[in-house]
Motif scaffolding. Sequence first.
Motif, mmCIF file in Angstrom:
data_model
loop_
_atom_site.group_PDB
_atom_site.id
_atom_site.type_symbol
_atom_site.label_atom_id
_atom_site.label_comp_id
_atom_site.label_asym_id
_atom_site.label_seq_id
_atom_site.Cartn_x
_atom_site.Cartn_y
_atom_site.Cartn_z
ATOM 1 N N ALA A 165 45.224 97.296 131.067
ATOM 2 C CA ALA A 165 45.414 98.267 130.363
ATOM 3 C C ALA A 165 44.147 98.821 129.387
ATOM 4 C CB ALA A 165 46.534 98.073 129.116
ATOM 5 N N LEU A 166 43.544 97.940 128.760
ATOM 6 C CA LEU A 166 42.101 98.250 128.125
ATOM 7 C C LEU A 166 41.064 98.863 129.172
ATOM 8 C CD1 LEU A 166 40.198 98.025 125.907
ATOM 9 C CD2 LEU A 166 39.690 95.771 126.697
ATOM 10 N N GLY A 167 41.117 98.188 130.563
ATOM 11 C CA GLY A 167 40.230 98.795 131.686
ATOM 12 C C GLY A 167 40.646 100.185 131.797
ATOM 13 N N ALA A 168 41.814 100.420 132.097
ATOM 14 C CA ALA A 168 42.202 101.794 132.205
ATOM 15 C C ALA A 168 41.775 102.689 131.373
ATOM 16 C CB ALA A 168 43.725 101.942 132.367
ATOM 17 N N LEU A 169 41.797 102.381 130.032
ATOM 18 C CA LEU A 169 41.479 103.180 128.793
ATOM 19 C C LEU A 169 39.802 103.321 128.909
ATOM 20 C CD1 LEU A 169 43.863 101.807 126.093
ATOM 21 C CD2 LEU A 169 43.798 103.973 127.126
ATOM 22 N N LEU A 170 39.275 102.219 128.972
ATOM 23 C CA LEU A 170 37.783 102.360 128.986
ATOM 24 C C LEU A 170 37.342 103.099 130.130
ATOM 25 C CD1 LEU A 170 36.937 98.759 128.391
ATOM 26 C CD2 LEU A 170 36.235 100.534 126.860
ATOM 27 N N ALA A 221 38.770 105.683 131.553
ATOM 28 C CA ALA A 221 39.286 107.031 131.438
ATOM 29 C C ALA A 221 38.607 107.803 130.120
ATOM 30 C CB ALA A 221 40.760 107.254 131.160
ATOM 31 N N LEU A 222 38.481 106.950 129.309
ATOM 32 C CA LEU A 222 38.148 107.651 127.800
ATOM 33 C C LEU A 222 36.497 107.250 127.523
ATOM 34 C CD1 LEU A 222 41.292 106.950 125.633
ATOM 35 C CD2 LEU A 222 40.607 108.925 126.987
ATOM 36 N N GLY A 223 35.872 106.507 128.266
ATOM 37 C CA GLY A 223 34.439 106.099 128.102
ATOM 38 C C GLY A 223 34.333 105.193 126.707
ATOM 39 N N GLY A 224 33.447 105.609 125.974
ATOM 40 C CA GLY A 224 33.119 104.761 124.990
ATOM 41 C C GLY A 224 34.130 105.003 123.695
ATOM 42 N N ALA A 225 35.020 105.521 123.950
ATOM 43 C CA ALA A 225 35.907 105.879 122.646
ATOM 44 C C ALA A 225 36.685 104.548 122.128
ATOM 45 C CB ALA A 225 37.008 106.920 123.024
ATOM 46 N N VAL A 226 36.895 103.952 123.284
ATOM 47 C CA VAL A 226 37.720 102.424 122.890
ATOM 48 C C VAL A 226 36.706 101.296 122.725
ATOM 49 C CG1 VAL A 226 39.588 100.906 123.474
ATOM 50 C CG2 VAL A 226 39.755 103.296 124.204
ATOM 51 N N GLN A 227 36.234 101.250 121.511
ATOM 52 C CA GLN A 227 35.140 100.185 121.294
ATOM 53 C C GLN A 227 35.556 99.588 119.915
ATOM 54 O OE1 GLN A 227 32.677 98.627 123.093
ATOM 55 N NE2 GLN A 227 32.686 99.866 124.975
ATOM 56 N N VAL A 265 43.065 90.565 123.959
ATOM 57 C CA VAL A 265 42.285 91.784 123.964
ATOM 58 C C VAL A 265 41.420 91.971 122.916
ATOM 59 C CG1 VAL A 265 43.911 93.513 123.429
ATOM 60 C CG2 VAL A 265 42.652 93.808 125.465
ATOM 61 N N LEU A 266 42.031 91.448 121.596
ATOM 62 C CA LEU A 266 41.386 91.847 120.421
ATOM 63 C C LEU A 266 40.479 90.692 120.052
ATOM 64 C CD1 LEU A 266 44.430 92.700 118.344
ATOM 65 C CD2 LEU A 266 42.768 94.320 119.248
ATOM 66 N N ILE A 267 40.103 89.724 120.856
ATOM 67 C CA ILE A 267 39.105 88.606 120.756
ATOM 68 C C ILE A 267 38.253 88.432 122.121
ATOM 69 C CG2 ILE A 267 38.619 86.224 119.777
ATOM 70 C CD1 ILE A 267 41.602 86.364 119.106
ATOM 71 N N PRO A 268 37.488 89.385 122.328
ATOM 72 C CA PRO A 268 36.912 89.562 123.569
ATOM 73 C C PRO A 268 35.509 88.418 123.474
ATOM 74 C CG PRO A 268 36.129 91.450 122.317
ATOM 75 C CD PRO A 268 37.208 90.606 121.475
ATOM 76 N N CYS A 269 35.270 87.793 124.663
ATOM 77 C CA CYS A 269 34.137 86.854 124.661
ATOM 78 C C CYS A 269 32.717 87.799 125.350
ATOM 79 C CB CYS A 269 34.322 85.483 125.600
ATOM 80 S SG CYS A 269 34.517 86.241 127.508
ATOM 81 N N GLY A 270 31.774 87.125 125.143
ATOM 82 C CA GLY A 270 30.566 88.025 125.525
ATOM 83 C C GLY A 270 30.570 88.510 127.011
ATOM 84 N N VAL A 271 31.090 87.620 128.014
ATOM 85 C CA VAL A 271 31.256 88.040 129.193
ATOM 86 C C VAL A 271 32.189 89.087 129.595
ATOM 87 C CG1 VAL A 271 31.550 87.086 131.763
ATOM 88 C CG2 VAL A 271 30.745 85.626 130.109
ATOM 89 N N THR A 272 33.420 88.995 128.952
ATOM 90 C CA THR A 272 34.292 90.058 128.690
ATOM 91 C C THR A 272 33.613 91.322 128.381
ATOM 92 O OG1 THR A 272 35.850 88.563 128.240
ATOM 93 C CG2 THR A 272 36.587 91.055 128.148
ATOM 94 N N LEU A 273 32.780 91.335 127.339
ATOM 95 C CA LEU A 273 32.243 92.612 126.934
ATOM 96 C C LEU A 273 31.297 93.264 128.012
ATOM 97 C CD1 LEU A 273 31.069 91.864 123.395
ATOM 98 C CD2 LEU A 273 32.946 93.191 123.878
ATOM 99 N N SER A 274 30.768 92.332 128.889
ATOM 100 C CA SER A 274 29.873 92.725 130.002
ATOM 101 C C SER A 274 30.854 93.428 131.119
ATOM 102 C CB SER A 274 29.163 91.505 130.737
ATOM 103 O OG SER A 274 28.424 90.933 129.720
ATOM 104 N N VAL A 275 31.918 92.966 131.379
ATOM 105 C CA VAL A 275 32.914 93.399 132.379
ATOM 106 C C VAL A 275 33.320 94.750 131.832
ATOM 107 C CG1 VAL A 275 34.954 92.908 133.970
ATOM 108 C CG2 VAL A 275 33.385 91.118 133.468
ATOM 109 N N GLN A 276 33.443 94.871 130.519
ATOM 110 C CA GLN A 276 34.267 96.167 129.999
ATOM 111 C C GLN A 276 33.002 97.080 130.044
ATOM 112 O OE1 GLN A 276 35.056 95.404 125.886
ATOM 113 N NE2 GLN A 276 37.038 94.114 126.463
ATOM 114 N N ALA A 277 31.668 96.723 130.159
ATOM 115 C CA ALA A 277 30.697 97.788 130.389
ATOM 116 C C ALA A 277 30.923 98.380 131.626
ATOM 117 C CB ALA A 277 29.450 97.192 130.236
#
Length: 358
Positions: free
Chosen positions: A84-89, A91-97, A162-174
């Motif tokens: 769900a977070l991936g879909a939001l990211l 669709a909404l760009g950097g709004a979900v950070q 999803v509220l406690i991301p690790c560093g690698v997760t942040l890279s994939v979120q990018a």
Amino acid sequence: MNLTAVLVTGLFAGGVSCAAVQGGLLTGLISRQRAAAVGVPVAVGRSHDGSTDGPPHASPWHRLGDDVAPVAGFLAGKLVSHTALGALLGALGGAVQLSISTRTTLQLLAGALIIVFGLAQLGVPGFRGVVIEPPQAWMRVVRSRSRSQSALAPALLGVATVLIPCGVTLSVQALALASGSALSGAVIMAVFVLGTAPLFALLGYAARRAATAWRGRLAIATGLIVVAMGLFTLNGGLELAGSPVAASRVVQAFGAGDPEPDVSAVSEQGGQQQVLITARPGSYSPSAVQARAGVPTTLIVRSEDAQGCVRSFLIPSRGVEEVLPADGETRIDLGVLEPGTLRYSCGMGMYTGTITAA
């Protein structure tokens, strides 16, 4: 988008990195769930935690299903929330950070919770009765008091990761953010979580089995491991917060591990200076840089096969958060440096460094 690369990233770098932050929550919860009911009288064919381990001659596959149910719930919840977070990211760009301060607070809370789980498993007075269970209202939704119930609390925890991301997760979120598509972003995050699943499954299954030996040496060993994971996570939050009790600060206070500031990483031209830091797997170098105060400064972070947490580059005091490329340069305008020490770190607080202006 190369989904194979995303899967491999989750399988290797993501599994280890995320397990360091979230694995303690999973193992602590499952251990407490299982161990809390040890010694409680139960009916024939019913396990101590309410799940149907079955009659004494239940098949190995049936028992395996009972042991796997909690970790399956955790992974399912994690998959749902991250997709769900991936879909939001997408669709909404950097709004979900999440802001740096929010992520720091969450990491501190996660570390403290993991330590509580570990102390409870070790039987430390005041913590023995700590058990995390879903609200009774949730329990009524579950028809069976078997595998579905034992999986519900881990599933809710999986959603919350999803509220406690690790560093690698942040890279994939990018990557999900850059995809520009809700569908692509969802697929990227889902594939990544599937890649991390084997290690989380192993951790959860081991915790489930270990808890049956609650009063044995195995329980003590797993409790110590959970406490160590909690301390590791908590220290990362302390590093991000710039706390004087963070491990790196404590070591430096005793005069150990304080590297000599490097001046060769600084160059000046036209009344401005540039500070060059190299991001490699597992480190930033040099970790201590000596620069001049009162001079407009640009920080250049050069990535050389950067992987994992080092790609999430933070300067907490400036609110700077950059996702570094695997290879290439990232330029950050620091303005005119004032006398003092500017601290930076990876997104988990594992790797840190300083720029001292004088």
